[in-house]
Design a protein around this motif. Structure first.
Motif, PDB file in Angstrom:
ATOM      1  N   SER A 211       0.967  -1.332   0.061  1.00 13.60           N
ATOM      2  CA  SER A 211      -0.114   0.293   0.308  1.00 13.60           C
ATOM      3  C   SER A 211       0.747   1.135   0.033  1.00 13.60           C
ATOM      4  CB  SER A 211      -0.912   0.049   1.688  1.00 13.60           C
ATOM      5  OG  SER A 211      -0.488   0.267   2.520  1.00 13.60           O
ATOM      6  N   LYS A 213       2.852   1.971  -2.073  1.00 14.24           N
ATOM      7  CA  LYS A 213       2.987   2.336  -3.470  1.00 14.24           C
ATOM      8  C   LYS A 213       2.037   3.002  -4.011  1.00 14.24           C
ATOM      9  CE  LYS A 213       5.491  -2.582  -4.729  1.00 14.24           C
ATOM     10  NZ  LYS A 213       4.895  -3.766  -4.816  1.00 14.24           N
ATOM     11  N   THR A 214       2.452   3.833  -5.241  1.00 16.76           N
ATOM     12  CA  THR A 214       1.471   4.571  -5.687  1.00 16.76           C
ATOM     13  C   THR A 214       0.369   4.018  -6.645  1.00 16.76           C
ATOM     14  OG1 THR A 214       3.394   6.179  -5.873  1.00 16.76           O
ATOM     15  CG2 THR A 214       1.498   6.593  -7.617  1.00 16.76           C
ATOM     16  N   THR A 215       0.870   2.756  -7.046  1.00 14.84           N
ATOM     17  CA  THR A 215      -0.634   2.456  -7.426  1.00 14.84           C
ATOM     18  C   THR A 215       0.247   0.928  -7.140  1.00 14.84           C
ATOM     19  OG1 THR A 215       0.899   2.522  -9.811  1.00 14.84           O
ATOM     20  CG2 THR A 215      -0.977   4.277  -9.492  1.00 14.84           C
ATOM     21  N   LEU A 218      -4.787  -4.138 -10.570  1.00  8.93           N
ATOM     22  CA  LEU A 218      -5.687  -4.462  -9.745  1.00  8.93           C
ATOM     23  C   LEU A 218      -6.132  -5.412  -9.380  1.00  8.93           C
ATOM     24  CD1 LEU A 218      -8.484  -3.255  -9.804  1.00  8.93           C
ATOM     25  CD2 LEU A 218      -8.455  -3.965 -11.639  1.00  8.93           C
ATOM     26  N   GLU A 221      -5.060  -5.963  -5.822  1.00  9.97           N
ATOM     27  CA  GLU A 221      -6.664  -5.668  -4.889  1.00  9.97           C
ATOM     28  C   GLU A 221      -7.194  -6.086  -4.614  1.00  9.97           C
ATOM     29  OE1 GLU A 221      -7.654  -1.070  -3.186  1.00  9.97           O
ATOM     30  OE2 GLU A 221      -5.692  -1.741  -3.749  1.00  9.97           O
ATOM     31  N   SER A 254      -3.533  -0.840 -13.399  1.00 10.24           N
ATOM     32  CA  SER A 254      -2.909  -0.289 -11.706  1.00 10.24           C
ATOM     33  C   SER A 254      -4.191   0.912 -11.343  1.00 10.24           C
ATOM     34  CB  SER A 254      -2.119   0.101 -11.991  1.00 10.24           C
ATOM     35  OG  SER A 254      -0.697  -0.820 -12.149  1.00 10.24           O
ATOM     36  N   ILE A 255      -4.453   1.182  -9.935  1.00  7.25           N
ATOM     37  CA  ILE A 255      -5.022   1.755  -8.872  1.00  7.25           C
ATOM     38  C   ILE A 255      -4.072   1.713  -8.141  1.00  7.25           C
ATOM     39  CG2 ILE A 255      -7.084   0.758 -10.457  1.00  7.25           C
ATOM     40  CD1 ILE A 255      -7.613  -0.115  -7.668  1.00  7.25           C
ATOM     41  N   ALA A 256      -4.890   3.201  -7.290  1.00 14.03           N
ATOM     42  CA  ALA A 256      -4.380   3.172  -5.685  1.00 14.03           C
ATOM     43  C   ALA A 256      -4.581   2.120  -4.985  1.00 14.03           C
ATOM     44  CB  ALA A 256      -4.978   4.781  -5.701  1.00 14.03           C
ATOM     45  N   ILE A 327      -6.546  12.082  -5.231  1.00  7.48           N
ATOM     46  CA  ILE A 327      -5.237  11.632  -6.498  1.00  7.48           C
ATOM     47  C   ILE A 327      -6.198  11.678  -7.955  1.00  7.48           C
ATOM     48  CG2 ILE A 327      -4.683   8.811  -6.949  1.00  7.48           C
ATOM     49  CD1 ILE A 327      -4.442   8.376  -4.200  1.00  7.48           C
ATOM     50  N   TYR A 328      -7.418  11.147  -7.973  1.00 11.21           N
ATOM     51  CA  TYR A 328      -7.063  11.722  -9.224  1.00 11.21           C
ATOM     52  C   TYR A 328      -8.533  12.612  -9.725  1.00 11.21           C
ATOM     53  CZ  TYR A 328      -6.910   6.671  -9.454  1.00 11.21           C
ATOM     54  OH  TYR A 328      -6.321   4.661  -9.322  1.00 11.21           O
TER      55      TYR A 328
END
Length: 350
Positions: A211, A213-215, A218, A221, A254-256, A327-328
């Protein structure tokens, strides 16, 4: 904060090199390049060299002494007085150099008028301060750029600190809920307690290491969510019906980290409050029109208590909304529908 401006001891050679290159470029323009259109190119090259010292002294006097006085902003009269006197002084100094050094060698007729003949002094002054103006503008442009870079770094560091704080709040929130489940099982001496401890250790490993990491992929997760669902199935047993569907290939996405969990956790924590019968959660993850779409829908208890909106329950959703915004920004769309069921739809532009 690591400044964009290096310490003077280490930056001095670079500064000297930049200043040298600037004056070299100016001399090449004012001397060799300009001499191309002159009848006596050698004279032009020599005159440019003789005229440079006064221009350099005036430039550094204005740049370092007058600018310091201006930045103090304590005595405007003092600054403008120094400015006017320095303009007069360096204009007269350049006129003196031209009259006593340059003219006798290259323009003997130039000494036919007095040394401080006003039109000549004005021309020499404009010649000096046109260069000073260029130096000051270049310096201010550089300072503005450095200032903008530092402000951007401060914004980035503030953003990073806010995100770390929000993620740090997610951890105790999750642990609080999971440890409550574990406590209830240990009280009843359930054989499922060791499995909860194992699953919890896997989740903690993800939170502590991945967690940060930036991303993250998926799929990672989703694996994390599946472990969480396993814990909740141990708690609710046969009462719980969970459907987790992934409809597209997500290998490239990839996601946060820890972005989806608060929605899932909210479903279990508050969607089933005061409910003793069957409960269900549907989780759909898909991509469409270059968007990642996450749908989380859960059943609601027959008794809609105010406790469902308690402060503890609001931490997860509040944090994830803040993280989405940080972030988004304008790349996401979040809809929450609270009717017969509780539905959350999150869309993120890829």
């Amino acid at each position: 904060m690591k400044s964009f401006i290096a310490s003077p001891r280490y930056d001095l050679p670079k500064r000297l090199l930049r200043h040298f290159l600037f004056w070299l470029a100016y001399y090449l323009y004012d001397g060799p390049i300009s001499s191309i259109i002159e009848q006596d190119p050698a004279a032009r090259i020599a005159i440019a060299a003789m005229a440079m010292p006064v221009k350099m002294i005036a430039a550094y006097f204005t740049l370092y002494l007058l600018r310091r006085i201006y930045n103090e902003k304590s005595d405007p009269v003092r600054f403008y007085s120094y400015l006017v006197l320095s303009i007069i002084f360096f204009g007269c100094l350049q006129r003196t150099v031209s009259y006593t050094v340059i003219y006798p060698h290259f323009y003997p007729n130039g000494t036919s008028v007095p040394l401080f003949y006003p039109p000549k002094v004005i021309i020499e002054t404009f010649g000096v301060y046109s260069v000073v103006a260029i130096v000051v503008v270049v310096h201010l442009a550089k300072q503005w750029y450095v200032s903008q870079q530092e402000k951007q770094q401060l914004r980035n560091e503030k953003l990073e600190a806010e995100l770390k704080l929000l993620k740090a709040q997610i951890h105790p929130h999750f642990l609080f809920n999971t440890l409550n489940n574990l406590y209830s099982l240990t009280v009843t001496e359930s054989k499922k307690a060791p499995e909860i401890v194992y699953k919890l250790s896997q989740l903690l490993s993800y939170m502590l290491y991945d967690s940060n990491k930036t991303t993250v992929p998926l799929q990672m997760e989703i694996d994390y969510i599946e472990n969480y669902i396993t814990l909740e199935k141990i708690r609710y047993e046969e009462r719980l019906d969970v459907s987790l569907n992934v409809f597209n290939n997500i290998d490239h996405i990839s996601i946060a980290p820890l972005l989806i969990l608060p929605f899932i956790e909210n479903s279990f924590k508050h969607g089933f409050i005061n409910e003793i019968g069957k409960v269900w959660v549907n989780i759909d993850i898909l991509t469409s029109d270059n968007q990642l779409i996450i749908k989380v829908e859960n059943s609601k208890g027959k008794i809609e208590a105010d406790a469902a909106k308690s402060a503890v329950g609001g931490i997860g959703l509040l944090n994830v909304k803040k993280r989405l915004e940080l972030i988004y920004k304008d790349r996401y769309d979040l809809h929450i529908v609270d009717e017969e069921t509780y539905l959350i739809i999150l869309k993120i532009k890829l």
